[in-house]
Design a protein around this motif. Sequence first.
Motif, PDB file in Angstrom:
ATOM      1  N   SER A 165      22.107  -8.173  55.500  1.00 26.40           N
ATOM      2  CA  SER A 165      22.373  -6.824  54.993  1.00 26.40           C
ATOM      3  C   SER A 165      21.154  -5.939  55.183  1.00 26.40           C
ATOM      4  O   SER A 165      21.265  -4.764  55.529  1.00 26.40           O
ATOM      5  CB  SER A 165      22.722  -6.868  53.510  1.00 26.40           C
ATOM      6  OG  SER A 165      23.824  -7.693  53.296  1.00 26.40           O
ATOM      7  N   ASP A 222      29.266  -4.215  56.383  1.00 28.78           N
ATOM      8  CA  ASP A 222      28.621  -5.298  55.640  1.00 28.78           C
ATOM      9  C   ASP A 222      29.680  -6.095  54.886  1.00 28.78           C
ATOM     10  O   ASP A 222      30.153  -5.660  53.844  1.00 28.78           O
ATOM     11  CB  ASP A 222      27.582  -4.723  54.675  1.00 28.78           C
ATOM     12  CG  ASP A 222      26.674  -5.807  54.124  1.00 28.78           C
ATOM     13  OD1 ASP A 222      26.958  -6.998  54.365  1.00 28.78           O
ATOM     14  OD2 ASP A 222      25.686  -5.459  53.461  1.00 28.78           O
ATOM     15  N   GLU A 223      30.037  -7.232  55.416  1.00 33.91           N
ATOM     16  CA  GLU A 223      31.084  -8.075  54.816  1.00 33.91           C
ATOM     17  C   GLU A 223      32.282  -7.245  54.369  1.00 33.91           C
ATOM     18  O   GLU A 223      32.647  -7.262  53.196  1.00 33.91           O
ATOM     19  CB  GLU A 223      30.517  -8.854  53.626  1.00 33.91           C
ATOM     20  CG  GLU A 223      29.349  -9.748  54.006  1.00 33.91           C
ATOM     21  CD  GLU A 223      28.881 -10.592  52.831  1.00 33.91           C
ATOM     22  OE1 GLU A 223      29.745 -11.133  52.140  1.00 33.91           O
ATOM     23  OE2 GLU A 223      27.663 -10.690  52.626  1.00 33.91           O
TER      24      GLU A 223
HETATM   25 MG   LIG Z   1      24.478  -9.136  52.267  1.00 33.75          MG
END
Ligand SMILES: [Mg+2]
Lengths: 353, 258
Positions: free
Chosen positions: B44, B173-174
């Motif tokens: 991240s 991000d995910e």
């Molecule tokens: Mg992360």
Amino acid sequence: MTATTMPAAPAGHQSLNLRGQTLRTPVLGAIAVGAVALTALLYLVTSIHSRIQFVLIVLLLFSIGQTVASVLVEGARRARDRLVTTLVYGSFLLALIPLVAVLVAVIERGAKRLDMDFLTHSMRGIGARDAGGGIYHAIIGTLEQVGLASLMAVPFGLLVAVYLVEYGTGRISRVISFFVDVLTGLPSIIAGLFVLGFWILALGQPFTGFAGSLALTILMVPVVVRSAEEMLKLVPDELREASYALGVARWRTILKIVVPTALPGIVTGVMLAVARVAGETAPLLLTVFGDNSINMNPFDGEQSALPLYIYSQAGQPQQVAIDRAWAAALTLIIIIMLLNLIARFVASRAKVK
Amino acid sequence: MATRIEISGLTAYYGKFKAVADVNLTIEPKSVTAFIGPSGCGKSTVLRTLNRMHEVLPGARVEGKVLLDGEDLYGPGVDPVNVRRNVGMVFQRPNPFPTMSIYENVIAGLKLNGVRKKSLLDERVEESLKGANLWDEVKDRLNRPGAGLSGGQQQRLCIARAIAVEPQVLLMDEPCSALDPISTLAIEDLIQKLRSSYTIVIVTHNMQQASRVSETTAFFSLEKTGDPGRLVEYSTTSQIFSNPKEKRTEDYISGRFG
Ligand SMILES: [Mg+2]
Ligand SMILES: Nc1ncnc2c1ncn2[C@@H]1O[C@H](COP(=O)(O)OP(=O)(O)OP(=O)(O)O)[C@@H](O)[C@H]1O
């Protein structure tokens, strides 16, 4: 039997006993009646006679009776649950008593004089024993003074709160926070004294409605700052980041995302601040001075205000003056409630449905 | 319209803590690149350095270079606000603006940057929602709050919001970690669709997802907690998953650690 039926519990397996015993409503009713009867008896044989104490004693006896019965029938855990529930509801009712009592008293005594005539006339030329007169001048004064104070305190307080939450780091914001705390605890008469000493005596300004709103501003700012600060802090950082990630500048993010998200809470805080200063008497006493005739201009000449009016009328011995004070008190409550409703309405219009 | 990203010597700090060290990699235009690796290895963090979101946190700073079509994002005079207009981002948790309707959410980026023309906005809303595979589900209730949608719909709304400003690069991000398998599939389909016009970087913990959607994969890892995360291996996705060069990549892929 269908195929989905669970197999019977193996023999000798202890029953789960999911149900347990419950106190029935008639039993609870009987305990309540018993508590009232016992208290009544107590009142007959002893010399206690306060009504509030009566309620308290009934509550106490009922809790004891209920707990004992519950322990016997339902077990200790349920009994504790019932006891705490009773305590919570009891405290809630107790807290309501003063609120309701104040409202009832003010409405009962204030409604007598509250009519169009009272709302549209001033006290000009009304003698000490005369029955007429009204609060038009005081309503004008209060609306103008509180309005001016809000015009100054709300934008300023909001800006300070935005600074503290969005920009403030390190020493400056700690110092500001400290001063806001000090101001929050400031006795209102000190705010009045400050304006009297600084604005009126040192700078030679006259007693005016505006001088009063200066004092009210000092009282409003910390309340606005603190409540807006709490509300802005509740806005999740994810929303700020979502906005930044769209290429929106920081100040626009604050203006268009953060503040609107916190708006309902901010409005509530502002209304609390308005309600607080609308009832202030002491600072106005020193700055607005009070006057019996209508003065529309807050920047020139003495004005009246509802709290001042209530204070001066309630201090007089004649029943007519005391009636006027109650009616003015009722008016003040109604005005604050109306302002509250309007503010909530405006805030709810801003939301998407 | 898509952009090449070259990261060189990138080190990111949170205050004194060095979170990732010395990352070098080049992301080709109009490709999907997956970042994988154990939790806390800095995926991240690296992602957020690509649109200068890292420095939003107090004390966070970056060393090294990130070139976007040859121009250094961290060069002097670069305005992070302009960077973010070109590099959009979708977050792990869907975060539609709660005070805004679906319509307003989609055009938030445009509106907040001063676009007023109604016809353009209407057009862009339809385009973006169609682009995010959400149009059919919400076209009859564009004026309802965005927060009233399901989690998967909210995430697609956030993607629509991100592509409405027409960025060059899309960072995710995910994006599926809070979603059910059906919504996940919808988002993966969407990524397939978007790859023709955007450079996409996606962080994921889901190996199947990485192998399904990406053509290149970067594997990050860290020696032990407290050490900075590092880029261990960067290669085509098929290579990483079938024939990794590094022992650590292989261990991670086959589930032996992390
Ligand atoms: Mg992360
Ligand atoms: N806001 C922060 N402040 C301080 N340290 C942080 C912060 N965010 C992340 N870190 C640290 O930086 C390192 C990398 O974090 P990062 O969030 O990039 O990991 P990640 O690979 O995305 O992990 P995950 O897969 O769990 O999301 C971790 O050691 C983490 O503790």
